[in-house]
Design an enzyme around this catalytic site. Structure first.
Site, PDB file in Angstrom:
ATOM      1  N   HIS A 204       4.757  14.053   6.114  1.00  9.47           N
ATOM      2  CA  HIS A 204       4.731  15.493   5.871  1.00  9.47           C
ATOM      3  C   HIS A 204       5.432  16.170   7.043  1.00  9.47           C
ATOM      4  O   HIS A 204       5.095  15.885   8.201  1.00  9.47           O
ATOM      5  CB  HIS A 204       3.296  16.015   5.767  1.00  9.47           C
ATOM      6  CG  HIS A 204       2.458  15.242   4.792  1.00  9.47           C
ATOM      7  ND1 HIS A 204       2.489  15.474   3.439  1.00  9.47           N
ATOM      8  CD2 HIS A 204       1.598  14.220   4.983  1.00  9.47           C
ATOM      9  CE1 HIS A 204       1.655  14.632   2.833  1.00  9.47           C
ATOM     10  NE2 HIS A 204       1.111  13.862   3.757  1.00  9.47           N
TER      11      HIS A 204
ATOM     12  N   SER B 113       0.816  -1.214   0.000  1.00 11.17           N
ATOM     13  CA  SER B 113       0.000   0.000   0.000  1.00 11.17           C
ATOM     14  C   SER B 113       0.851   1.267   0.000  1.00 11.17           C
ATOM     15  O   SER B 113       1.432   1.573  -1.015  1.00 11.17           O
ATOM     16  CB  SER B 113      -1.037   0.034   1.111  1.00 11.17           C
ATOM     17  OG  SER B 113      -2.057   0.935   0.715  1.00 11.17           O
TER      18      SER B 113
ATOM     19  N   CYS C 168      -1.915  -3.323   3.505  1.00 15.39           N
ATOM     20  CA  CYS C 168      -3.022  -4.252   3.309  1.00 15.39           C
ATOM     21  C   CYS C 168      -2.527  -5.687   3.460  1.00 15.39           C
ATOM     22  O   CYS C 168      -1.339  -5.962   3.484  1.00 15.39           O
ATOM     23  CB  CYS C 168      -3.732  -4.009   1.988  1.00 15.39           C
ATOM     24  SG  CYS C 168      -2.689  -3.911   0.557  1.00 15.39           S
TER      25      CYS C 168
END
Length: 125
Positions: A73, A68, A88
């Site tokens: 940030h 995934s 996943c």
């Protein structure tokens, strides 16, 4: 599709950490965490945000994973970082691997505070 989606909002991060402002440092940190956890990167994008005076302002980095994604940030002016790890479970339960990634990143940024959330996604089959 089942998976584990982890997020963390970090504040009071260690000031001066290269990964807060440097694309190469953040990339190396993210790749190291993902590979050490046994996940497979398949693509990436890391983007610096310079301030008006040209000084580093923050970095956004995304690793696409076979399992995934990882997104980071940074806000060095706020000593803050947000983390997003989704793994996943198509062929195996990758929950422990996702936990390794987020723990390593939290450790590296050394925040004074970390607000974590976990969401189990998808229905059991």
């Amino acid at each position: 599709m089942q998976g584990l989606h982890l997020t963390a909002d970090l504040s009071g991060c260690r000031r001066g950490s290269p990964a807060l402002v440097d694309v190469s440092a953040l990339r190396a940190l993210c790749l190291g965490a993902v590979l050490d956890a046994g996940l497979q990167p398949v693509g990436e994008c890391f983007h610096p945000f310079p301030s008006e005076d040209g000084e580093p302002r923050g970095v956004t980095g995304v690793l696409l994973l076979a399992e995934s994604h990882l997104a980071v940030h940074t806000w060095p002016e706020l000593d803050a970082v947000t983390l997003d790890v989704y793994a996943c479970h198509r062929h195996a339960d990758n929950s422990a691997r996702a936990e390794v990634v987020i723990a390593r990143l939290i450790e590296a940024f050394a925040p004074a505070r970390a607000e974590r959330h976990a969401l189990r996604r998808g229905a059991a089959t």
